[in-house]
Design an enzyme around this catalytic site. Structure first.
Site, PDB file in Angstrom:
ATOM      1  N   LYS A 185       9.088 -35.243   7.709  1.00  0.00           N
ATOM      2  CA  LYS A 185       8.551 -34.897   9.034  1.00  0.00           C
ATOM      3  C   LYS A 185       7.307 -34.001   8.898  1.00  0.00           C
ATOM      4  CE  LYS A 185       7.897 -34.245  13.322  1.00  0.00           C
ATOM      5  NZ  LYS A 185       7.323 -35.244  14.184  1.00  0.00           N
ATOM      6  N   ARG A 228     -10.774 -41.061  13.334  1.00  0.00           N
ATOM      7  CA  ARG A 228     -12.014 -41.202  14.101  1.00  0.00           C
ATOM      8  C   ARG A 228     -12.623 -39.827  14.295  1.00  0.00           C
ATOM      9  NH1 ARG A 228     -11.474 -44.138  19.439  1.00  0.00           N
ATOM     10  NH2 ARG A 228     -13.728 -44.257  19.184  1.00  0.00           N
ATOM     11  N   CYS A 230       2.651 -29.445  18.089  1.00  0.00           N
ATOM     12  CA  CYS A 230       3.259 -29.755  16.782  1.00  0.00           C
ATOM     13  C   CYS A 230       2.324 -29.590  15.587  1.00  0.00           C
ATOM     14  CB  CYS A 230       3.815 -31.172  16.797  1.00  0.00           C
ATOM     15  SG  CYS A 230       5.217 -31.347  17.900  1.00  0.00           S
ATOM     16  N   PHE A 242     -13.155 -34.107  17.958  1.00  0.00           N
ATOM     17  CA  PHE A 242     -12.919 -32.680  18.164  1.00  0.00           C
ATOM     18  C   PHE A 242     -11.697 -32.227  17.367  1.00  0.00           C
ATOM     19  CE2 PHE A 242     -11.711 -29.236  21.403  1.00  0.00           C
ATOM     20  CZ  PHE A 242     -12.591 -28.316  20.842  1.00  0.00           C
ATOM     21  N   ASP A 281      20.894 -28.222  28.677  1.00  0.00           N
ATOM     22  CA  ASP A 281      19.808 -27.248  28.518  1.00  0.00           C
ATOM     23  C   ASP A 281      20.289 -25.901  29.034  1.00  0.00           C
ATOM     24  OD1 ASP A 281      16.508 -27.929  28.042  1.00  0.00           O
ATOM     25  OD2 ASP A 281      17.058 -25.901  28.719  1.00  0.00           O
ATOM     26  N   LYS A 298       1.394 -25.899  14.521  1.00  0.00           N
ATOM     27  CA  LYS A 298       2.556 -25.075  14.113  1.00  0.00           C
ATOM     28  C   LYS A 298       3.225 -25.638  12.856  1.00  0.00           C
ATOM     29  CE  LYS A 298       6.607 -26.883  16.656  1.00  0.00           C
ATOM     30  NZ  LYS A 298       7.364 -27.495  15.588  1.00  0.00           N
ATOM     31  N   THR A 318      12.087 -30.234  14.517  1.00  0.00           N
ATOM     32  CA  THR A 318      11.340 -30.166  13.256  1.00  0.00           C
ATOM     33  C   THR A 318      11.680 -28.857  12.531  1.00  0.00           C
ATOM     34  OG1 THR A 318       9.569 -31.452  14.277  1.00  0.00           O
ATOM     35  CG2 THR A 318       8.999 -30.223  12.293  1.00  0.00           C
TER      36      THR A 318
HETATM   37  N1  LIG Z   1       6.665 -32.430  21.638  1.00  0.00           N
HETATM   38  C1  LIG Z   1       6.619 -33.460  20.791  1.00  0.00           C
HETATM   39  O1  LIG Z   1       5.821 -34.355  20.965  1.00  0.00           O
HETATM   40  C2  LIG Z   1       7.529 -33.507  19.593  1.00  0.00           C
HETATM   41  C3  LIG Z   1       7.619 -34.705  18.877  1.00  0.00           C
HETATM   42  C4  LIG Z   1       8.458 -34.765  17.757  1.00  0.00           C
HETATM   43  C5  LIG Z   1       9.184 -33.655  17.365  1.00  0.00           C
HETATM   44  N2  LIG Z   1       9.069 -32.510  18.076  1.00  0.00           N
HETATM   45  C6  LIG Z   1       9.912 -31.384  17.664  1.00  0.00           C
HETATM   46  O2  LIG Z   1      11.072 -31.463  18.494  1.00  0.00           O
HETATM   47  C7  LIG Z   1      11.512 -30.159  18.862  1.00  0.00           C
HETATM   48  C8  LIG Z   1      11.496 -30.012  20.379  1.00  0.00           C
HETATM   49  O3  LIG Z   1      10.170 -30.073  20.813  1.00  0.00           O
HETATM   50  P1  LIG Z   1       9.824 -30.202  22.379  1.00  0.00           P
HETATM   51  O4  LIG Z   1       8.346 -30.299  22.477  1.00  0.00           O
HETATM   52  O5  LIG Z   1      10.672 -31.269  22.972  1.00  0.00           O
HETATM   53  O6  LIG Z   1      10.304 -28.781  22.897  1.00  0.00           O
HETATM   54  P2  LIG Z   1      10.311 -28.196  24.384  1.00  0.00           P
HETATM   55  O7  LIG Z   1       9.950 -26.778  24.260  1.00  0.00           O
HETATM   56  O8  LIG Z   1       9.543 -29.099  25.288  1.00  0.00           O
HETATM   57  O9  LIG Z   1      11.850 -28.319  24.820  1.00  0.00           O
HETATM   58  C9  LIG Z   1      12.882 -27.630  24.208  1.00  0.00           C
HETATM   59  C10 LIG Z   1      14.018 -27.484  25.213  1.00  0.00           C
HETATM   60  O10 LIG Z   1      15.143 -26.901  24.559  1.00  0.00           O
HETATM   61  C11 LIG Z   1      15.790 -26.050  25.485  1.00  0.00           C
HETATM   62  N3  LIG Z   1      16.691 -25.150  24.758  1.00  0.00           N
HETATM   63  C12 LIG Z   1      16.388 -24.028  24.057  1.00  0.00           C
HETATM   64  N4  LIG Z   1      17.516 -23.506  23.527  1.00  0.00           N
HETATM   65  C13 LIG Z   1      18.542 -24.317  23.880  1.00  0.00           C
HETATM   66  C14 LIG Z   1      19.941 -24.305  23.636  1.00  0.00           C
HETATM   67  N5  LIG Z   1      20.520 -23.370  22.892  1.00  0.00           N
HETATM   68  N6  LIG Z   1      20.693 -25.287  24.160  1.00  0.00           N
HETATM   69  C15 LIG Z   1      20.130 -26.262  24.924  1.00  0.00           C
HETATM   70  N7  LIG Z   1      18.809 -26.312  25.196  1.00  0.00           N
HETATM   71  C16 LIG Z   1      18.021 -25.361  24.678  1.00  0.00           C
HETATM   72  C17 LIG Z   1      14.644 -25.379  26.212  1.00  0.00           C
HETATM   73  O11 LIG Z   1      15.062 -24.802  27.426  1.00  0.00           O
HETATM   74  C18 LIG Z   1      13.698 -26.572  26.398  1.00  0.00           C
HETATM   75  O12 LIG Z   1      13.963 -27.258  27.603  1.00  0.00           O
HETATM   76  C19 LIG Z   1      10.597 -29.192  18.110  1.00  0.00           C
HETATM   77  O13 LIG Z   1      11.188 -28.888  16.870  1.00  0.00           O
HETATM   78  C20 LIG Z   1       9.337 -29.996  17.895  1.00  0.00           C
HETATM   79  O14 LIG Z   1       8.611 -29.550  16.768  1.00  0.00           O
HETATM   80  C21 LIG Z   1       8.282 -32.408  19.197  1.00  0.00           C
HETATM   81  O1  LIG Z   2      -7.261 -39.617  15.924  1.00  0.00           O
HETATM   82  C1  LIG Z   2      -6.860 -38.562  16.416  1.00  0.00           C
HETATM   83  C2  LIG Z   2      -5.554 -38.410  16.905  1.00  0.00           C
HETATM   84  C3  LIG Z   2      -5.183 -37.187  17.423  1.00  0.00           C
HETATM   85  N1  LIG Z   2      -6.071 -36.173  17.474  1.00  0.00           N
HETATM   86  C4  LIG Z   2      -5.664 -34.872  18.021  1.00  0.00           C
HETATM   87  O2  LIG Z   2      -4.503 -34.444  17.348  1.00  0.00           O
HETATM   88  C5  LIG Z   2      -3.698 -33.683  18.222  1.00  0.00           C
HETATM   89  C6  LIG Z   2      -2.276 -34.223  18.233  1.00  0.00           C
HETATM   90  O3  LIG Z   2      -2.295 -35.497  18.833  1.00  0.00           O
HETATM   91  P1  LIG Z   2      -1.126 -36.566  18.628  1.00  0.00           P
HETATM   92  O4  LIG Z   2      -0.712 -36.591  17.217  1.00  0.00           O
HETATM   93  O5  LIG Z   2      -1.577 -37.842  19.217  1.00  0.00           O
HETATM   94  O6  LIG Z   2       0.007 -35.984  19.600  1.00  0.00           O
HETATM   95  P2  LIG Z   2       1.311 -35.085  19.365  1.00  0.00           P
HETATM   96  O7  LIG Z   2       2.172 -35.314  20.549  1.00  0.00           O
HETATM   97  O8  LIG Z   2       0.933 -33.701  19.014  1.00  0.00           O
HETATM   98  O9  LIG Z   2       2.053 -35.793  18.117  1.00  0.00           O
HETATM   99  C7  LIG Z   2       2.084 -35.221  16.806  1.00  0.00           C
HETATM  100  O10 LIG Z   2       3.111 -34.251  16.726  1.00  0.00           O
HETATM  101  C8  LIG Z   2       4.414 -34.754  17.074  1.00  0.00           C
HETATM  102  C9  LIG Z   2       5.365 -33.575  16.987  1.00  0.00           C
HETATM  103  O11 LIG Z   2       5.803 -33.340  15.694  1.00  0.00           O
HETATM  104  C10 LIG Z   2       4.801 -35.876  16.118  1.00  0.00           C
HETATM  105  O12 LIG Z   2       6.070 -36.396  16.482  1.00  0.00           O
HETATM  106  C11 LIG Z   2       3.762 -36.984  16.153  1.00  0.00           C
HETATM  107  O13 LIG Z   2       4.121 -37.969  15.196  1.00  0.00           O
HETATM  108  C12 LIG Z   2       2.400 -36.364  15.835  1.00  0.00           C
HETATM  109  O14 LIG Z   2       1.376 -37.363  15.943  1.00  0.00           O
HETATM  110  C13 LIG Z   2      -4.381 -33.742  19.591  1.00  0.00           C
HETATM  111  O15 LIG Z   2      -5.124 -32.560  19.764  1.00  0.00           O
HETATM  112  C14 LIG Z   2      -5.275 -34.940  19.481  1.00  0.00           C
HETATM  113  O16 LIG Z   2      -6.411 -34.859  20.319  1.00  0.00           O
HETATM  114  C15 LIG Z   2      -7.352 -36.322  17.001  1.00  0.00           C
HETATM  115  O17 LIG Z   2      -8.146 -35.392  17.036  1.00  0.00           O
HETATM  116  N2  LIG Z   2      -7.722 -37.520  16.473  1.00  0.00           N
END
Ligand SMILES: NC(=O)c1ccc[n+]([C@@H]2O[C@H](COP(=O)([O-])OP(=O)(O)OC[C@H]3O[C@@H](n4cnc5c(N)ncnc54)[C@H](O)[C@@H]3O)[C@@H](O)[C@H]2O)c1
Ligand SMILES: O=c1ccn([C@@H]2O[C@H](COP(=O)(O)OP(=O)(O)O[C@H]3O[C@H](CO)[C@@H](O)[C@H](O)[C@H]3O)[C@@H](O)[C@H]2O)c(=O)[nH]1
Length: 439
Positions: A211, A260, A269, A263, A31, A272, A125
């Site tokens: 995705k 369900r 994610c 809200f 990181d 955006k 993503t």
């Molecule tokens: N948060 C989720 O639940 C979730 C789930 C699935 C996919 N995603 C996707 O995965 C990606 C990451 O999401 P996140 O929520 O983990 O992000 P985050 O913001 O929590 O973490 C990203 C990390 O990357 C680091 N970073 C930035 N530039 C860097 C570089 N050049 N080298 C090394 N580290 C660097 C940052 O300092 C930070 O710690 C996004 O594209 C998101 O859309 C997120």
């Molecule tokens: O039945 C539901 C399920 C979720 N939510 C809302 O939807 C949002 C997202 O929730 P959830 O999807 O459970 O969590 P995330 O961590 O945002 O996960 C989503 O975003 C991630 C980042 O891309 C993906 O990896 C996951 O598959 C996708 O579910 C939240 O505000 C929840 O409260 C609802 O309102 N109703």
């Protein structure tokens, strides 16, 4: 077992790194934030997530998990890099690629110095076409090498949800990846062999599109269920029962997940990614009226909740939960934080009970509106216990469910209005002072 460097130690990075180390792989997490590197090396997770503290501590203790800011060293000591850096929205709503480009530059420069073949696998993503038009050219320029032949390239999106991230990592429901070269495809195939669901090997663009389709589908399901719930409630019906029975239809396969009524959705994610997909559609000239409506309907659900609070005529509003969902301190695009901001703006006195956010604030970690800087500063509004929140509120707004708060809230419902956005207990609705948003 593989040697893997994971770039980005946020939600996806730390969960992937810790799970890979648990499964026997040797993992170096990278990181640009030295604080996150230090935390991980000390055996501490960089995010709040059920079970992650133990996994990180075990991984570090086993010697299979470490962290560094040194991209070159990390690439040199591993056979593949996973890119897990953030892709926040750009101001126009399109996908922000600055971190992905920077990470690809770092990895590209590092593989230029490496003799053994390296694989670069993006997990962030990114919209269809990004691997081909942005990541691969960036890696080739930085390394001076040819993608596919002199280094491997793959795209392997992550589907975990915050709050259930480790469980989702282990049982994701959907595994999909694409690769430019056979070796990277086979590497990902082997790595994913143990998953309990179907593993789909497709081309890179299709994997990128899947995705977004997954997140857009989830957002669409939520807004559809909420709309049905709103109509059902206005008709004196229980929208939850309507959707539950609908989902029992055995001929039109319909998982009840995300169906369900309740809200608005939020988080780092869904909003955006729907915005980014709309921008892509617009760039391609195809339009996206359904996705446009999803965002409008979601915003309207926040306004609906605001109106319910206003209709209560109360000024001292107690929020139970403010993070975007229970089980996390993540405030990025939280609809509850957005609602709190609107109520404060209108002169309401907002108080908040949220153990996860309170802890993050007391650690000096996270903070309101983290990510996009879009939330209100609620630091002065945090209340340490549910009993104190109830005492200090004239109307209670249940945003997230916390097991320790349930009984106190049910008891409080007898004395003051409760607006339940989290479907705590449908039976309480018969009590005149207790109402759900759309049930
Ligand atoms: N948060 C989720 O639940 C979730 C789930 C699935 C996919 N995603 C996707 O995965 C990606 C990451 O999401 P996140 O929520 O983990 O992000 P985050 O913001 O929590 O973490 C990203 C990390 O990357 C680091 N970073 C930035 N530039 C860097 C570089 N050049 N080298 C090394 N580290 C660097 C940052 O300092 C930070 O710690 C996004 O594209 C998101 O859309 C997120
Ligand atoms: O039945 C539901 C399920 C979720 N939510 C809302 O939807 C949002 C997202 O929730 P959830 O999807 O459970 O969590 P995330 O961590 O945002 O996960 C989503 O975003 C991630 C980042 O891309 C993906 O990896 C996951 O598959 C996708 O579910 C939240 O505000 C929840 O409260 C609802 O309102 N109703």
């Amino acid at each position: 077992m593989a040697k893997i460097s994971v770039f980005g130690i946020g939600y996806v990075g730390v969960v992937s790194a810790a799970c890979l180390a648990r499964d026997g792989h040797e993992v170096v997490a990278v990181d640009i934030d030295p604080g996150k590197v230090e935390a991980l090396n000390a055996g501490r997770s960089t995010v709040v997530e059920d079970g992650i503290d133990e996994l990180v501590a075990d991984g570090v203790a086993s010697g299979r998990l470490s962290a560094t800011t040194d991209a070159v060293g990390a690439v040199a000591s591993t056979e593949a890099s996973f890119v897990c850096v953030g892709t926040p929205s750009d101001p126009d709503g399109s996908v922000g690629l600055a971190h992905v480009i920077a990470a690809c530059e770092h990895i590209g420069r590092a593989i230029a110095d490496k003799r053994d073949r390296h694989g670069v696998i993006v997990r962030s993503t990114i919209v269809p076409g990004t691997m081909k038009e942005v990541c691969v050219p960036t890696l080739e320029v930085a390394s001076g090498l040819r993608a596919g032949s002199e280094f491997g390239v793959g795209y392997f999106p992550e589907f975990l949800r915050e709050g259930t991230a480790i469980a989702d990592y282990d049982d994701p429901g959907l595994v999909v990846f694409g690769a430019l070269d056979e070796a990277t495809g086979d590497f990902l195939g082997e790595l994913n062999a143990g998953f309990p669901c179907q593993v789909n090997r497709v081309d890179i663009g299709t994997a990128e599109m899947i995705k977004y389709t997954s997140n857009a589908w989830r957002a669409l399901k939520i807004t559809f269920a909420n709309e049905i719930g709103n109509i059902a409630k206005a008709s004196g019906l229980d929208g939850q029962e309507v959707m539950r029975v609908l989902c029992s239809d055995g001929k039109v396969a319909m998982s009840p997940a995300f169906l369900r009524p309740g809200f608005a959705f939020g988080g780092s994610c869904l909003p955006k990614d729907v915005r980014a997909l709309r921008c892509l559609a617009s760039e391609l000239g195809v339009g996206s009226p359904v996705l446009d409506a999803v965002l409008q309907a979601n915003a309207a659900q926040i306004e609906r909740a605001e109106q319910m609070v206003r209709d209560s005529g109360k000024q001292r509003i107690g929020f139970v939960g403010v993070s975007f969902k229970a089980g996390t301190d993540d405030l990025r695009e939280s609809p509850l934080a957005a609602l709190a901001a609107r109520l404060i703006e209108a002169g309401g006195e907002v108080r908040v009970y949220d153990p996860f956010v309170a802890k993050a604030l007391s650690n000096g970690n996270g903070g309101i509106g983290r990510g996009n800087g879009d939330g209100p500063d609620l630091r002065g509004c945090m209340i340490p216990s549910i009993d104190e929140l109830i005492d200090q509120s004239d109307v209670l707004l249940i945003g997230n469910r916390y097991a320790e708060a349930t009984e106190a809230l049910k008891a409080a419902a007898a004395e003051r209005p409760v607006i339940d956005l989290a479907r705590l207990d449908a039976n309480l609705v018969s009590n005149g002072t207790y109402q759900g948003i759309c049930w």
